[in-house]
Design a protein around this motif. Structure first.
Motif, PDB file in Angstrom:
ATOM      1  N   LEU A 154      30.905  40.450  49.014  1.00  0.00           N
ATOM      2  CA  LEU A 154      31.309  39.593  47.893  1.00  0.00           C
ATOM      3  C   LEU A 154      30.164  38.685  47.460  1.00  0.00           C
ATOM      4  O   LEU A 154      29.916  38.489  46.269  1.00  0.00           O
ATOM      5  N   CYS A 155      29.452  38.149  48.437  1.00  0.00           N
ATOM      6  CA  CYS A 155      28.322  37.270  48.120  1.00  0.00           C
ATOM      7  C   CYS A 155      27.197  38.051  47.448  1.00  0.00           C
ATOM      8  O   CYS A 155      26.575  37.568  46.503  1.00  0.00           O
ATOM      9  N   ALA A 156      26.934  39.267  47.933  1.00  0.00           N
ATOM     10  CA  ALA A 156      25.918  40.106  47.288  1.00  0.00           C
ATOM     11  C   ALA A 156      26.296  40.354  45.830  1.00  0.00           C
ATOM     12  O   ALA A 156      25.451  40.285  44.932  1.00  0.00           O
ATOM     13  N   LEU A 183      33.282  44.511  42.891  1.00  0.00           N
ATOM     14  CA  LEU A 183      34.189  43.843  43.835  1.00  0.00           C
ATOM     15  C   LEU A 183      34.230  42.348  43.565  1.00  0.00           C
ATOM     16  O   LEU A 183      35.313  41.743  43.496  1.00  0.00           O
ATOM     17  N   TYR A 184      33.046  41.748  43.424  1.00  0.00           N
ATOM     18  CA  TYR A 184      33.009  40.301  43.171  1.00  0.00           C
ATOM     19  C   TYR A 184      33.732  39.946  41.875  1.00  0.00           C
ATOM     20  O   TYR A 184      34.552  39.012  41.840  1.00  0.00           O
ATOM     21  N   ARG A 185      33.458  40.680  40.823  1.00  0.00           N
ATOM     22  CA  ARG A 185      34.077  40.351  39.538  1.00  0.00           C
ATOM     23  C   ARG A 185      35.585  40.547  39.568  1.00  0.00           C
ATOM     24  O   ARG A 185      36.330  39.843  38.887  1.00  0.00           O
ATOM     25  N   ASN A 186      36.038  41.467  40.385  1.00  0.00           N
ATOM     26  CA  ASN A 186      37.471  41.698  40.527  1.00  0.00           C
ATOM     27  C   ASN A 186      38.148  40.594  41.332  1.00  0.00           C
ATOM     28  O   ASN A 186      39.324  40.279  41.091  1.00  0.00           O
ATOM     29  N   ARG A 187      37.412  40.001  42.290  1.00  0.00           N
ATOM     30  CA  ARG A 187      38.010  39.024  43.196  1.00  0.00           C
ATOM     31  C   ARG A 187      37.507  37.604  42.979  1.00  0.00           C
ATOM     32  O   ARG A 187      37.844  36.699  43.759  1.00  0.00           O
ATOM     33  N   THR A 194      40.546  36.002  49.602  1.00  0.00           N
ATOM     34  CA  THR A 194      39.981  37.279  50.032  1.00  0.00           C
ATOM     35  C   THR A 194      39.198  37.131  51.326  1.00  0.00           C
ATOM     36  O   THR A 194      39.321  37.956  52.248  1.00  0.00           O
ATOM     37  N   ILE A 195      38.402  36.075  51.420  1.00  0.00           N
ATOM     38  CA  ILE A 195      37.595  35.858  52.617  1.00  0.00           C
ATOM     39  C   ILE A 195      38.479  35.521  53.818  1.00  0.00           C
ATOM     40  O   ILE A 195      38.249  35.996  54.936  1.00  0.00           O
ATOM     41  N   SER A 196      39.496  34.713  53.602  1.00  0.00           N
ATOM     42  CA  SER A 196      40.418  34.375  54.695  1.00  0.00           C
ATOM     43  C   SER A 196      41.109  35.611  55.250  1.00  0.00           C
ATOM     44  O   SER A 196      41.402  35.691  56.455  1.00  0.00           O
TER      45      SER A 196
END
Length: 236
Positions: A154-156, A183-187, A194-196
Protein backbone atom coordinates in the motif's frame (compact mmCIF):
# COMPACT_ATOMS: atom_id res chain seq x y z
CA UNK A 1 11.50 8.15 -14.74
CA UNK A 2 11.51 4.42 -14.03
CA UNK A 3 10.22 3.20 -10.66
CA UNK A 4 10.56 -0.50 -9.87
CA UNK A 5 8.94 -2.25 -6.92
CA UNK A 6 10.36 -5.28 -5.09
CA UNK A 7 7.82 -7.32 -3.14
CA UNK A 8 10.00 -8.42 -0.21
CA UNK A 9 13.55 -8.32 1.07
CA UNK A 10 14.06 -11.93 -0.04
CA UNK A 11 13.60 -10.86 -3.67
CA UNK A 12 16.16 -8.05 -3.49
CA UNK A 13 19.13 -8.47 -5.83
CA UNK A 14 22.11 -6.13 -5.78
CA UNK A 15 21.83 -5.28 -9.49
CA UNK A 16 18.33 -3.82 -8.98
CA UNK A 17 19.81 -0.92 -7.00
CA UNK A 18 22.85 0.22 -9.00
CA UNK A 19 22.69 3.91 -10.04
CA UNK A 20 19.23 4.23 -8.47
CA UNK A 21 17.62 5.80 -5.45
CA UNK A 22 16.24 3.10 -3.15
CA UNK A 23 13.28 3.72 -0.86
CA UNK A 24 13.03 1.04 1.81
CA UNK A 25 9.51 0.49 3.16
CA UNK A 26 8.59 -1.27 6.40
CA UNK A 27 5.35 0.39 7.50
CA UNK A 28 4.78 -1.89 10.51
CA UNK A 29 7.02 -0.70 12.01
CA UNK A 30 10.68 -0.01 11.28
CA UNK A 31 10.57 2.84 8.77
CA UNK A 32 7.68 4.52 10.60
CA UNK A 33 9.72 4.33 13.82
CA UNK A 34 12.74 5.82 12.06
CA UNK A 35 10.67 8.85 11.10
CA UNK A 36 9.40 9.19 14.68
CA UNK A 37 12.93 8.89 16.08
CA UNK A 38 14.43 11.57 13.82
CA UNK A 39 11.46 13.81 14.51
CA UNK A 40 12.19 13.39 18.22
CA UNK A 41 15.73 14.64 17.72
CA UNK A 42 17.99 11.59 17.45
CA UNK A 43 21.29 12.47 15.82
CA UNK A 44 21.37 9.35 13.68
CA UNK A 45 20.11 5.79 13.34
CA UNK A 46 22.63 3.04 12.59
CA UNK A 47 20.92 0.03 10.98
CA UNK A 48 22.30 -3.36 12.02
CA UNK A 49 21.37 -6.74 10.60
CA UNK A 50 21.91 -8.91 13.67
CA UNK A 51 21.63 -8.49 17.43
CA UNK A 52 25.33 -9.23 17.86
CA UNK A 53 26.25 -6.64 15.23
CA UNK A 54 24.03 -4.06 16.94
CA UNK A 55 25.73 -4.64 20.28
CA UNK A 56 29.16 -4.34 18.63
CA UNK A 57 28.27 -1.00 17.01
CA UNK A 58 27.22 0.72 20.24
CA UNK A 59 29.37 3.62 21.39
CA UNK A 60 29.19 5.36 24.79
CA UNK A 61 26.00 7.40 24.95
CA UNK A 62 24.19 5.40 22.25
CA UNK A 63 20.87 3.66 22.75
CA UNK A 64 20.06 0.18 21.49
CA UNK A 65 16.70 -0.28 19.79
CA UNK A 66 15.04 -3.13 17.99
CA UNK A 67 12.84 -6.19 17.91
CA UNK A 68 12.68 -9.76 16.84
CA UNK A 69 9.27 -11.02 15.74
CA UNK A 70 7.61 -7.86 17.13
CA UNK A 71 9.09 -8.23 20.64
CA UNK A 72 11.73 -6.07 22.33
CA UNK A 73 15.17 -7.69 22.42
CA UNK A 74 16.40 -8.59 25.90
CA UNK A 75 18.84 -6.03 27.24
CA UNK A 76 17.95 -3.36 24.66
CA UNK A 77 16.90 0.15 25.69
CA UNK A 78 14.01 0.42 23.24
CA UNK A 79 11.84 -1.79 21.09
CA UNK A 80 10.54 -0.94 17.61
CA UNK A 81 7.50 1.01 18.78
CA UNK A 82 7.34 4.60 17.48
CA UNK A 83 5.71 5.73 20.74
CA UNK A 84 8.91 4.93 22.65
CA UNK A 85 11.01 7.33 20.59
CA UNK A 86 10.12 10.54 22.43
CA UNK A 87 12.25 13.66 22.67
CA UNK A 88 12.76 13.24 26.41
CA UNK A 89 14.05 9.69 25.85
CA UNK A 90 16.06 9.84 22.63
CA UNK A 91 16.69 13.52 21.87
CA UNK A 92 20.37 14.15 21.12
CA UNK A 93 21.16 10.43 21.12
CA UNK A 94 22.40 8.10 18.41
CA UNK A 95 20.35 4.92 18.01
CA UNK A 96 21.69 1.55 16.89
CA UNK A 97 18.65 -0.27 15.52
CA UNK A 98 18.07 -3.85 14.41
CA UNK A 99 14.71 -5.21 13.29
CA UNK A 100 13.51 -8.46 11.77
CA UNK A 101 13.03 -7.05 8.26
CA UNK A 102 13.45 -3.29 7.98
CA UNK A 103 17.12 -2.85 8.83
CA UNK A 104 17.97 -5.97 6.83
CA UNK A 105 16.27 -4.39 3.81
CA UNK A 106 18.33 -1.22 4.17
CA UNK A 107 21.54 -3.23 4.16
CA UNK A 108 20.34 -5.18 1.11
CA UNK A 109 20.06 -1.87 -0.77
CA UNK A 110 23.60 -0.65 -0.15
CA UNK A 111 24.44 -0.74 -3.87
CA UNK A 112 21.98 2.09 -4.44
CA UNK A 113 23.28 5.59 -5.08
CA UNK A 114 20.89 6.98 -2.45
CA UNK A 115 18.90 5.20 0.26
CA UNK A 116 15.78 6.72 1.81
CA UNK A 117 13.26 5.13 4.13
CA UNK A 118 9.59 5.66 3.44
CA UNK A 119 6.33 5.01 5.22
CA UNK A 120 2.77 6.25 5.04
CA UNK A 121 3.59 8.91 7.62
CA UNK A 122 6.13 10.64 5.32
CA UNK A 123 5.07 9.43 1.86
CA UNK A 124 4.73 12.78 0.09
CA UNK A 125 7.95 14.18 1.56
CA UNK A 126 9.77 10.96 0.66
CA UNK A 127 8.46 10.98 -2.91
CA UNK A 128 9.49 14.62 -3.32
CA UNK A 129 13.00 13.94 -1.98
CA UNK A 130 13.43 10.96 -4.32
CA UNK A 131 12.43 13.08 -7.32
CA UNK A 132 14.88 15.81 -6.31
CA UNK A 133 17.71 13.24 -6.42
CA UNK A 134 17.05 12.79 -10.16
CA UNK A 135 17.66 9.06 -10.39
CA UNK A 136 15.44 6.15 -11.29
CA UNK A 137 13.86 4.71 -8.16
CA UNK A 138 13.41 1.24 -6.71
CA UNK A 139 10.90 0.72 -3.89
CA UNK A 140 11.90 -2.16 -1.62
CA UNK A 141 9.06 -3.57 0.47
CA UNK A 142 10.65 -5.21 3.48
CA UNK A 143 7.80 -7.65 4.01
CA UNK A 144 7.08 -9.81 7.04
CA UNK A 145 7.97 -13.41 7.91
CA UNK A 146 9.88 -13.76 4.63
CA UNK A 147 6.80 -12.80 2.58
CA UNK A 148 5.14 -9.78 0.99
CA UNK A 149 3.31 -7.55 3.49
CA UNK A 150 0.12 -5.77 2.42
CA UNK A 151 0.91 -2.56 4.30
CA UNK A 152 4.25 -2.19 2.50
CA UNK A 153 2.55 -2.69 -0.86
CA UNK A 154 0.00 0.00 0.00
CA UNK A 155 2.83 2.38 0.84
CA UNK A 156 4.62 1.57 -2.42
CA UNK A 157 1.39 2.41 -4.24
CA UNK A 158 1.06 5.66 -2.32
CA UNK A 159 4.63 6.65 -3.17
CA UNK A 160 3.96 5.94 -6.85
CA UNK A 161 0.78 8.00 -6.66
CA UNK A 162 2.66 10.93 -5.13
CA UNK A 163 5.50 10.67 -7.64
CA UNK A 164 3.04 10.76 -10.52
CA UNK A 165 1.43 13.91 -9.14
CA UNK A 166 4.72 15.66 -8.33
CA UNK A 167 6.89 14.65 -11.30
CA UNK A 168 7.05 16.86 -14.38
CA UNK A 169 7.94 13.86 -16.57
CA UNK A 170 6.17 10.55 -16.98
CA UNK A 171 6.60 7.91 -14.28
CA UNK A 172 6.83 4.34 -15.56
CA UNK A 173 6.65 1.30 -13.31
CA UNK A 174 6.67 -2.48 -13.60
CA UNK A 175 3.66 -4.79 -13.39
CA UNK A 176 3.94 -5.23 -9.64
CA UNK A 177 4.19 -1.47 -9.21
CA UNK A 178 1.05 -0.98 -11.33
CA UNK A 179 -0.76 -3.49 -9.13
CA UNK A 180 0.32 -1.69 -5.94
CA UNK A 181 -0.72 1.68 -7.37
CA UNK A 182 -4.17 0.26 -8.17
CA UNK A 183 -4.37 -1.29 -4.69
CA UNK A 184 -3.55 2.00 -3.01
CA UNK A 185 -6.05 3.97 -5.06
CA UNK A 186 -8.72 1.40 -4.31
CA UNK A 187 -8.05 1.46 -0.56
CA UNK A 188 -6.93 5.08 -0.03
CA UNK A 189 -10.20 5.89 1.76
CA UNK A 190 -9.71 3.08 4.30
CA UNK A 191 -5.97 2.69 4.84
CA UNK A 192 -6.14 2.35 8.62
CA UNK A 193 -8.79 -0.35 8.42
CA UNK A 194 -6.92 -2.21 5.68
CA UNK A 195 -3.65 -2.15 7.60
CA UNK A 196 -5.32 -3.22 10.86
CA UNK A 197 -6.79 -6.21 9.03
CA UNK A 198 -3.50 -7.20 7.40
CA UNK A 199 -1.59 -10.21 8.71
CA UNK A 200 0.96 -8.00 10.49
CA UNK A 201 -1.76 -5.69 11.77
CA UNK A 202 -3.69 -8.57 13.31
CA UNK A 203 -0.50 -9.92 14.88
CA UNK A 204 0.36 -6.58 16.47
CA UNK A 205 -3.19 -6.12 17.74
CA UNK A 206 -3.08 -9.51 19.46
CA UNK A 207 0.15 -8.43 21.12
CA UNK A 208 -1.46 -5.26 22.49
CA UNK A 209 0.28 -2.96 19.99
CA UNK A 210 -2.77 -1.46 18.26
CA UNK A 211 -1.50 2.00 19.21
CA UNK A 212 1.49 1.46 16.95
CA UNK A 213 -0.80 0.64 14.03
CA UNK A 214 -2.71 3.88 14.59
CA UNK A 215 0.49 5.90 14.28
CA UNK A 216 1.87 3.94 11.34
CA UNK A 217 -1.42 4.28 9.41
CA UNK A 218 -1.27 8.08 9.54
CA UNK A 219 -0.64 9.61 6.13
CA UNK A 220 1.67 12.54 5.46
CA UNK A 221 1.94 13.58 9.08
CA UNK A 222 5.71 14.20 8.85
CA UNK A 223 8.14 15.94 6.52
CA UNK A 224 11.08 13.96 7.92
CA UNK A 225 12.80 11.75 5.34
CA UNK A 226 15.51 9.44 6.73
CA UNK A 227 18.49 9.19 4.36
CA UNK A 228 21.52 6.96 4.75
CA UNK A 229 24.73 8.95 5.06
CA UNK A 230 27.75 6.83 5.84
CA UNK A 231 26.56 4.25 8.34
CA UNK A 232 23.70 6.33 9.77
CA UNK A 233 20.25 7.47 8.75
CA UNK A 234 19.84 11.21 9.24
CA UNK A 235 17.28 13.77 8.11
CA UNK A 236 17.48 14.31 4.35
Amino acid sequence: MQVGVIASVNEARADRFTHRTAIVIDVLRATSTMVAALEAGVTGIVPAETVMEARALVRPGDLLGGERFCRKIAGFDLSNSPSEYRKDTVGGKRIVLTTTNGTRAILKALRAENILTGALVNATACARTALELRRDVVLLCAGSHEEFALEDGLCAGMLLDRMESLCTQSVETDDFGSAMLALYRNRAHSLAETISNSATGRRLTKMGLARDIEYCAGTDVSDVVPRLSGDSLTRA
